[in-house]
Design a protein around this motif. Structure first.
Motif, PDB file in Angstrom:
ATOM      1  N   GLU A  98       0.792  -1.208   0.000  1.00  0.00           N
ATOM      2  CA  GLU A  98       0.000   0.000   0.000  1.00  0.00           C
ATOM      3  C   GLU A  98       0.835   1.274   0.000  1.00  0.00           C
ATOM      4  O   GLU A  98       0.361   2.329  -0.368  1.00  0.00           O
ATOM      5  N   TRP A 105      -6.309   3.229  -2.626  1.00  0.00           N
ATOM      6  CA  TRP A 105      -5.962   3.568  -1.255  1.00  0.00           C
ATOM      7  C   TRP A 105      -6.000   5.078  -1.104  1.00  0.00           C
ATOM      8  O   TRP A 105      -5.892   5.809  -2.074  1.00  0.00           O
ATOM      9  N   GLY A 155      -6.915   4.474   7.239  1.00  0.00           N
ATOM     10  CA  GLY A 155      -7.992   3.907   6.447  1.00  0.00           C
ATOM     11  C   GLY A 155      -9.254   4.740   6.587  1.00  0.00           C
ATOM     12  O   GLY A 155      -9.360   5.610   7.450  1.00  0.00           O
ATOM     13  N   ASN A 156     -10.253   4.453   5.735  1.00  0.00           N
ATOM     14  CA  ASN A 156     -11.512   5.187   5.786  1.00  0.00           C
ATOM     15  C   ASN A 156     -12.672   4.213   5.830  1.00  0.00           C
ATOM     16  O   ASN A 156     -12.491   2.994   5.858  1.00  0.00           O
ATOM     17  N   TYR A 205     -12.937   1.393   3.301  1.00  0.00           N
ATOM     18  CA  TYR A 205     -12.000   0.308   3.617  1.00  0.00           C
ATOM     19  C   TYR A 205     -12.590  -0.618   4.682  1.00  0.00           C
ATOM     20  O   TYR A 205     -12.530  -1.857   4.550  1.00  0.00           O
ATOM     21  N   TYR A 206     -13.191  -0.060   5.727  1.00  0.00           N
ATOM     22  CA  TYR A 206     -13.721  -0.885   6.803  1.00  0.00           C
ATOM     23  C   TYR A 206     -15.064  -1.523   6.455  1.00  0.00           C
ATOM     24  O   TYR A 206     -15.569  -2.355   7.212  1.00  0.00           O
ATOM     25  N   GLN A 221     -12.401  -1.068  -0.311  1.00  0.00           N
ATOM     26  CA  GLN A 221     -11.197  -0.336  -0.656  1.00  0.00           C
ATOM     27  C   GLN A 221      -9.992  -1.086  -0.098  1.00  0.00           C
ATOM     28  O   GLN A 221     -10.056  -1.664   0.996  1.00  0.00           O
ATOM     29  N   ASP A 222      -8.890  -1.097  -0.865  1.00  0.00           N
ATOM     30  CA  ASP A 222      -7.650  -1.743  -0.430  1.00  0.00           C
ATOM     31  C   ASP A 222      -7.925  -3.176   0.017  1.00  0.00           C
ATOM     32  O   ASP A 222      -7.440  -3.631   1.058  1.00  0.00           O
ATOM     33  N   ASP A 232      -7.421  -6.958   5.372  1.00  0.00           N
ATOM     34  CA  ASP A 232      -8.519  -6.250   4.723  1.00  0.00           C
ATOM     35  C   ASP A 232      -9.829  -6.528   5.462  1.00  0.00           C
ATOM     36  O   ASP A 232      -9.823  -7.085   6.560  1.00  0.00           O
TER      37      ASP A 232
END
Length: 405
Positions: free
Chosen positions: A33, A123, A130-131, A134-135, A139-140, A176
């Motif tokens: 990343e 990313w 992270g945002n 992502y959670y 994303q990523d 992830d």
């Protein structure tokens, strides 16, 4: 006696690192990343944390602690083939980040293994936390499958098919975010156990680089789509899940910015007797923690980064929010930070430094006090972190943190 999974991955990384004399070619999209292109390298991270929701943290004025250790390797082999792997050890748990082999053509790449899922902005630049996308798992993300990247002039098309998620759906120990089917633990935020797992997922991502007449300016726009199944082990039937995103980014001199809107919808095939509340919430896990997200929601995310002294000092603000669909309330996360990247400094080059403050509402990954993303717990939290990365490369290393999308 067979070696453990972590030992086998370390041996693979050593073989990859010392089994080749070639360095990844300039401009190749990095697998890590932070775009580290070591043939073989290790990273250790420690951090200082102050959390306003923790009485002990407030009384002690924060804690200084070990975060994780990682080993990574990537290499060109021969005839266009390349390989990459990374494994991480945290306090009390461990996880692979990615493991893949690939084949590079003149304007295309084929990757097979646990590889990046092409969807949206891959990313958030300069942000080390992270945002919300992502959670939520959009994303990523790194899953088990195959991807094809094709470039044609200013256009880039990514296609991916993923048979399974990164690790077992019963595991919390993952880098992830994926659907979770395990038992509810004492630290988890889940109201009811559900036996779902991701399978048979197709991803498409199209990106257009807008031609500009200035060397210090660039811009791109894109769209992404995902469609997959949500298999339920109890009913032996599959529901569906899909997501769509529109995204764009730009660089104007020292300023970097991106923006993305996302909508997703998951449909579970739960056993008879499942309530509306059961159907409206999905169990997921990330970072050794399981929690809930709405079955359906909108998300908006974006970031701005300004180079104050090149990569030697960068200020950034990242914002993300979730609302609508089956969510009961909005969730928000904003990050304010400064980062200093070693490649931009003449001193202490192996060390990357992040100083960040996080403000969140109804965000279970920030404090664990919230009831889940989109759940109305009226929970607002604040956290400060100072993170120190020590990167030790055993081969030539080049770093480029420009936006990919």
């Amino acid at each position: 006696m067979k070696p453990s999974l972590s030992l086998r991955i370390v041996l693979l990384a050593v073989i990859l690192g010392f089994g080749s004399e070639l360095v990844a070619e300039e401009g190749h999209r990095a697998s890590d990343e932070f775009d580290q292109e070591d043939i073989l390298g290790v990273t250790a991270m420690v951090n200082f944390i102050y959390s306003d929701w923790s009485d002990s943290s407030k009384s002690k004025k924060g804690d200084f602690e070990f975060d994780h250790f990682r080993i990574q390797a990537q290499t060109d082999i021969a005839y266009g083939f390349f390989a990459s792997a990374q494994y991480r050890w945290y306090d009390g748990w461990q996880t692979p980040h990615h493991m893949l082999v690939g084949l590079r053509f003149e304007n295309a790449e084929l990757k097979l293994g646990q590889t990046w899922v092409p969807f949206g902005i891959d990313w958030q630049p300069f942000d080390d936390w992270g945002n919300i996308p992502y959670y939520v798992g959009l994303q990523d993300d790194y899953d088990m499958g195959v991807t094809w990247e094709q470039k044609a002039g200013d256009f880039t098309l990514d296609v991916g098919f993923f048979k399974n998620q990164q690790l077992s759906s019963g595991s919390r120990e993952r880098y992830d975010t994926d659907v979770f089917s395990g038992d509810v633990g004492s630290d988890d935020i889940i109201l009811k156990e559900k036996e779902n797992e991701e399978t048979n997922q197709l991803n498409l991502r199209a990106l257009y680089d807008i031609p500009l007449d200035a060397d210090d300016r660039s811009a791109s726009i894109g769209v992404s789509g995902m469609f997959g199944q949500l298999y339920n082990k109890t009913t032996d039937d599959s529901g569906t899940r899909w997501a769509f995103a529109a995204h764009g980014s730009c660089e104007v001199g020292i300023v970097h910015a991106n923006l993305q809107w996302t909508f997703y919808d998951y449909d579970q095939e739960l056993p008879r007797g499942a309530t509306r509340d059961d159907k409206d919430w999905i169990n997921v896990s990330a970072w050794n923690f399981a929690y809930e997200i709405p079955r359906e929601a909108h998300m908006l995310s974006g970031s701005i980064g300004v180079e104050l002294m090149g990569e030697a000092l960068i200020a950034h603000v990242n914002y993300s929010t979730l609302w609508g669909g089956t969510s009961e309330a909005d969730s928000h996360l904003v990050t304010y930070g400064l980062c200093s990247l070693g490649e931009g400094r003449e001193f202490a080059k192996p060390v990357d430094v992040f100083l960040e403050a996080y403000q969140g509402r109804n965000d279970p990954q920030l404090s664990g006090d919230a009831s889940g993303y989109g759940r109305d717990a009226s929970c607002s939290d604040f956290r400060i972190e100072l993170r120190l990365y020590y990167n030790f490369g055993l081969s030539k290393r080049s770093v480029s943190r420009k936006l990919d999308s």
